[in-house]
Design an enzyme around this catalytic site. Structure first.
Site, PDB file in Angstrom:
ATOM      1  N   ILE A 145       0.746  -1.012   0.013  1.00 30.50           N
ATOM      2  CA  ILE A 145      -0.124   0.014   0.036  1.00 30.50           C
ATOM      3  C   ILE A 145       0.954   1.324   0.071  1.00 30.50           C
ATOM      4  O   ILE A 145       2.117   1.247   0.662  1.00 30.50           O
ATOM      5  CB  ILE A 145      -0.898  -0.083   1.129  1.00 30.50           C
ATOM      6  CG1 ILE A 145      -2.057  -1.024   0.924  1.00 30.50           C
ATOM      7  CG2 ILE A 145      -1.630   1.462   1.532  1.00 30.50           C
ATOM      8  CD1 ILE A 145      -2.857  -1.392   2.312  1.00 30.50           C
ATOM      9  N   LYS A 146       0.671   2.284  -1.076  1.00 31.28           N
ATOM     10  CA  LYS A 146       1.388   3.570  -0.806  1.00 31.28           C
ATOM     11  C   LYS A 146       0.567   4.605  -0.221  1.00 31.28           C
ATOM     12  O   LYS A 146      -0.527   4.820  -0.405  1.00 31.28           O
ATOM     13  CB  LYS A 146       1.424   4.006  -2.436  1.00 31.28           C
ATOM     14  CG  LYS A 146       2.417   5.151  -2.449  1.00 31.28           C
ATOM     15  CD  LYS A 146       2.626   5.594  -3.752  1.00 31.28           C
ATOM     16  CE  LYS A 146       3.918   6.459  -3.866  1.00 31.28           C
ATOM     17  NZ  LYS A 146       3.988   7.425  -2.760  1.00 31.28           N
ATOM     18  N   LEU A 147       1.344   5.168   1.072  1.00 32.41           N
ATOM     19  CA  LEU A 147       0.599   6.004   1.775  1.00 32.41           C
ATOM     20  C   LEU A 147       1.033   7.407   1.247  1.00 32.41           C
ATOM     21  O   LEU A 147       2.238   7.594   0.963  1.00 32.41           O
ATOM     22  CB  LEU A 147       0.963   5.780   3.410  1.00 32.41           C
ATOM     23  CG  LEU A 147       0.595   4.299   3.773  1.00 32.41           C
ATOM     24  CD1 LEU A 147       1.349   3.799   5.273  1.00 32.41           C
ATOM     25  CD2 LEU A 147      -0.868   4.010   3.749  1.00 32.41           C
TER      26      LEU A 147
END
Length: 290
Positions: free
Chosen positions: A26-28
């Site tokens: 997941i890219k935050l």
């Protein structure tokens, strides 16, 4: 390994890569941060190499539970009302040390960790991603619970990664980062790391370029919301299509995007279709000339 370390960076990509050994994270939307657990303290480093410990003392305090010698790479994020808030991260990072401490009481930060660069035994950047991820999880498992240091969600399943990409946008998730499981940790931009951000197709006005006008490398475009950003590198056919328009007028001087990227300004008038992310630092891919 000496402070500061040059971090690995992901290349933008339009779709999730497929094939053996790809992992998906997941890219935050936060601030890239490297945590150093020294013999006596914790130091936090920004992507550019600045010491930012003063602004993230809540993260540093929990990092003291790590064994000395551990170096972790990740993203500092702040959750406000159930959503990751880049604005809250920016506000803390731009505040005075005293105000940063007050903001930490109101909205504590998290360091979402995705890599380990060093262990008490030494530098592990040469190890494959899959090995480093397992070692990172072991390190974080030894921390007291709850902790401000948390492992990023990752999967080897393409379907799971696609579901994350499709369903988590409203929570402040920017997209997905794909990482090749067999790759070592390399400083700088790497094809072994690819970032796929949420994007939409829009028309954008060309306001400049990099390279020569008859051989442009990237375009500077003004998006509908007013942001100015550099595109990804143009492919040869697109560069050939826009070159006559850019070469027909003299350069209008030098300019910079809001992110600080320099370009040669051009007279407005040319419009292109682009894929543009909605993140604070727009990722723009030119798809065709309008």
């Amino acid at each position: 390994m000496e402070f500061p370390v040059e971090v690995e960076l992901a290349q933008p990509a339009p779709i999730l890569p497929t094939g053996p050994h790809w992992w998906y994270e997941i890219k935050l939307d936060g601030h890239r941060t490297v945590l150093w657990r020294t013999a006596e303290a914790v130091r936090l480093q920004s992507r550019s190499g600045r010491d930012v410990t003063t602004w993230w003392t809540d993260v540093a305090a929990d990092g003291m539970a790590l064994p000395p010698g551990v170096v972790l790479d990740g993203e500092v994020v702040i959750v406000v009302d159930g959503r990751i808030s880049f604005e809250a991260v920016q506000s803390r990072a731009a505040s005075s040390p005293a105000r940063a401490r007050r903001l930490a009481q109101e909205h504590p930060a998290l360091l979402v960790v995705w890599d380990v660069l060093a262990l008490p035994s030494g530098d592990v950047r040469g190890r494959p991603y899959e090995w480093r991820r397992a070692a990172m999880l072991d390190v974080l498992a030894g921390l007291p619970s709850p902790s401000r240091l948390q492992a990023v969600s990752a999967t080897e399943e393409l379907e799971v990664a696609q579901a994350w990409y499709d369903s988590l946008r409203d929570t402040g998730v920017e997209g997905v980062v794909a990482k090749l499981g067999t790759s070592p940790y390399r400083a700088g931009r790497s094809a072994a790391w690819q970032k796929i951000k949420h994007a939409e197709t829009v028309d954008a006005e060309v306001v400049g370029y990099t390279g020569a006008p008859l051989q442009p490398r990237m375009l500077a475009v003004r998006l509908p919301d007013g942001r100015t950003a550099l595109s990804q590198r143009l492919d040869a056919p697109l560069a050939a299509q826009v070159a006559p328009d850019l070469g027909a007028a003299p350069p209008a001087g030098q300019a910079e995007t809001a992110a600080g990227d320099a370009y040669t300004a051009a007279e407005p008038g040319l419009t292109v279709e682009v894929l543009a992310s909605s993140a604070h630092r727009a990722a723009v891919t030119v798809t065709r000339l309008r």
